[in-house]
Design a protein around this motif. Structure first.
Motif, mmCIF file in Angstrom:
data_model
loop_
_atom_site.group_PDB
_atom_site.id
_atom_site.type_symbol
_atom_site.label_atom_id
_atom_site.label_comp_id
_atom_site.label_asym_id
_atom_site.label_seq_id
_atom_site.Cartn_x
_atom_site.Cartn_y
_atom_site.Cartn_z
ATOM 1 N N CYS A 56 0.861 -1.173 0.000
ATOM 2 C CA CYS A 56 0.000 0.000 0.000
ATOM 3 C C CYS A 56 0.900 1.226 0.000
ATOM 4 C CB CYS A 56 -0.931 -0.004 1.222
ATOM 5 S SG CYS A 56 -0.060 0.064 2.809
ATOM 6 N N ASP A 57 0.291 2.407 0.040
ATOM 7 C CA ASP A 57 1.077 3.642 0.076
ATOM 8 C C ASP A 57 1.447 4.023 1.500
ATOM 9 O OD1 ASP A 57 0.945 4.063 -2.736
ATOM 10 O OD2 ASP A 57 -1.072 4.870 -2.519
ATOM 11 N N PRO B 144 6.750 4.356 -4.449
ATOM 12 C CA PRO B 144 7.785 5.295 -3.981
ATOM 13 C C PRO B 144 7.323 6.121 -2.790
ATOM 14 C CG PRO B 144 6.855 6.006 -6.081
ATOM 15 C CD PRO B 144 6.360 4.613 -5.843
ATOM 16 N N GLN B 145 6.000 6.283 -2.627
ATOM 17 C CA GLN B 145 5.483 7.040 -1.488
ATOM 18 C C GLN B 145 5.337 6.188 -0.242
ATOM 19 O OE1 GLN B 145 3.564 6.542 -4.289
ATOM 20 N NE2 GLN B 145 3.750 8.452 -5.416
ATOM 21 N N PHE B 146 5.720 4.913 -0.300
ATOM 22 C CA PHE B 146 5.474 3.999 0.819
ATOM 23 C C PHE B 146 5.999 4.585 2.126
ATOM 24 C CE2 PHE B 146 6.938 0.489 3.579
ATOM 25 C CZ PHE B 146 5.702 -0.101 3.820
ATOM 26 N N MET B 147 5.116 4.594 3.115
ATOM 27 C CA MET B 147 5.441 5.199 4.408
ATOM 28 C C MET B 147 4.786 4.383 5.512
ATOM 29 S SD MET B 147 4.510 9.107 5.546
ATOM 30 C CE MET B 147 4.747 9.707 7.216
ATOM 31 N N ALA C 2 -4.454 16.126 -2.507
ATOM 32 C CA ALA C 2 -3.215 15.822 -3.224
ATOM 33 C C ALA C 2 -3.423 14.531 -4.009
ATOM 34 C CB ALA C 2 -2.048 15.702 -2.248
ATOM 35 N N GLY C 3 -2.352 13.894 -4.374
ATOM 36 C CA GLY C 3 -2.372 12.644 -5.115
ATOM 37 C C GLY C 3 -0.948 12.178 -5.307
ATOM 38 N N HIS C 4 -0.772 11.037 -5.945
ATOM 39 C CA HIS C 4 0.561 10.456 -6.069
ATOM 40 C C HIS C 4 1.540 11.391 -6.778
ATOM 41 C CE1 HIS C 4 -1.942 6.908 -5.260
ATOM 42 N NE2 HIS C 4 -0.842 6.359 -4.782
ATOM 43 N N ALA C 5 1.102 11.974 -7.912
ATOM 44 C CA ALA C 5 2.017 12.817 -8.680
ATOM 45 C C ALA C 5 2.392 14.073 -7.908
ATOM 46 C CB ALA C 5 1.380 13.183 -10.026
#
Length: 328
Positions: A112-113, A151-154, A217-220
Motif C-alpha cells: 500500500c502507500d 515510492p510514497q510507501f510510508m 493531493a495525489g501520487h504525482a
C-alpha cells in the motif's frame, strides 16, 4: 491542487507550503490539536521517512494516520499487530492454485502507500523484522523475488508506552528505520472540551469521510513535492552543525550508545523538508534544533549510571543542542 499524471510534473517550494496548509486544514476537520504530530508526518512524507507514534490509548494516533492518508489520496493499509502475527500475514506469500497447478502470489497488507502498524510492539521480533526491508529499501522479497513498493510507501507505527506485559520492545535496528519518534500527549483542557463537544454524540468510531476530510493531493503531487526538497540549500556550516551535534551524542558520558551517521543524514534531510514546508529554499539552524529530539531520542541508550540517576534522553538531547554551537 490536482493530481497530474505526467513524469515531468513539478511543484515549487511556495506550492509545497500551500499544499501543507491545505492538508492541515483537512486534518483539522477531524482531529483536534496534535499540530506537532501532523507537522512531523508532513516532514516525514517529504523526507521519505517513517514515523513511530508513542502515546497512551485514546489519543487519536490511529485516527490521525487514517485522516492523513485520506487527505493525501493515498492507498491506506492497516495491520493490527498481535503476538500470533506471522511475517507472511504482513508480506503475503505464494499459494498453490490447484486449478491452474501454479503458484499465485498473494500480496499482504504491506502493499500500500501508507501503512499503519498499529501497536507494533505487541508482536515478536521475528514478525517486526518483516518490515525492515520494506522500510529501508521499499521492496519486499518473497521466495527470492523482489517486489517493489510504491515510492510514497510510508510506515506510521503506534505503540503504547504504559503497558509492559505482552509487549516486545522494538530492537535498535528496527527503531533506527524510523525517521521520527513522536510522543503523543493527552490534549489540553480546551482541546478535550472541543473533542467531547464534536464527537460526544457519535455512535461508534468516526471515519475521515464522516468528518468531511477530502483528498487535496495525489501520487504525482506528493512525488513532485518530495522532489522539490532537493531545491533546498543545506549550507556547509549547517551540515557541520548537524555532524557535530550527532557526534556529541557519542561523546556524552551519560549515553552508552550514541547516534549513527545514518541519524545525521536523516536529520539533515528532515531539516530540508521542514524548510520546504515553510517555503524557504535554505535550512537554518532552528530547523535542526526543532527536529533533533524527534530524530535522536529513539537512537540513544542511557548509560547505567545515568539510568540510576533518573536522567531522561530527551533532557540530554536538549542539553546537547544547547551546548553545541550553532552557526550564525
Amino acid at each position: 491542487m490536482n493530481d497530474v499524471q505526467t513524469p515531468d510534473f513539478t511543484v515549487d517550494l511556495a506550492s509545497v507550503a500551500t499544499l501543507a496548509g491545505s492538508i492541515r486544514e483537512q486534518i483539522a476537520k477531524a482531529v483536534v490539536g496534535q499540530n506537532q504530530t501532523v507537522e512531523h508526518l508532513l516532514i516525514a512524507l517529504l523526507a521519505r521517512g517513517h514515523v513511530l507514534l508513542e502515546g497512551p490509548p485514546g489519543t487519536a494516533k490511529t485516527f490521525l494516520a487514517q485522516c492523513f492518508a485520506a487527505t493525501l489520496g493515498l492507498d491506506f493499509g492497516r495491520i493490527q499487530f498481535t503476538p500470533d502475527l506471522m511475517p507472511g500475514d504482513i508480506l503475503g506469500s505464494n499459494l498453490f492454485n490447484f486449478q491452474t497447478s501454479q503458484f499465485t502470489l498473494t500480496h499482504g497488507p504491506i502493499f500500500c502507500d501508507l501503512l499503519l502498524a498499529d501497536e507494533i510492539n505487541r508482536t515478536p521480533p521475528k514478525t517486526q523484522a518483516a518490515l525492515l526491508e520494506a522500510m529501508q529499501e521499499r521492496r519486499v522479497t518473497l521466495d527470492g523475488t523482489a517486489h517493489p513498493l510504491p515510492p510514497q510507501f510510508m510506515v506510521v507505527a503506534t505503540q503504547n508506552p504504559i503497558e509492559s506485559q505482552g509487549v516486545y520492545p522494538l530492537p535498535e535496528a528496527q527503531l533506527d528505520r524510523f525517521l521520527f519518534k513522536v510522543d503523543v500527549h493527552y490534549p489540553s483542557f480546551e482541546e478535550e472540551l472541543r473533542i467531547v463537544s464534536r464527537f460526544g454524540e457519535n455512535r461508534g468510531a468516526p471515519s475521515p469521510a464522516d468528518c468531511g476530510v477530502e483528498a487535496v493531493a495525489g501520487h504525482a503531487v506528493i512525488e513532485a513535492a518530495a522532489r522539490s526538497v532537493a531545491q533546498v540549500t543545506l549550507a556547509e556550516s549547517v551540515t557541520d552543525y548537524v555532524v557535530r551535534l550527532v557526534r556529541a551524542t557519542r561523546e556524552s558520558p551519560d549515553l552508552a550508545s550514541g547516534a549513527s551517521p545514518r541519524a545525521a543524514v536523516l536529520l539533515a534531510g528532515a531539516a530540508r523538508a521542514r524548510a520546504a514546508l515553510e517555503g524557504r529554499d535554505y535550512v537554518v539552524p532552528d530547523d535542526v534544533k526543532a527536529l533533533a529530539g524527534s530524530v535522536l531520542r529513539h537512537r540513544l541508550l542511557l548509560s547505567p549510571a545515568a539510568e540510576i540517576e533518573g536522567k531522561q534522553v530527551e533532557a540530554l538531547v536538549a542539553q546537547l543542542v544547547e551546548q553545541t554551537e550553532a552557526p550564525r
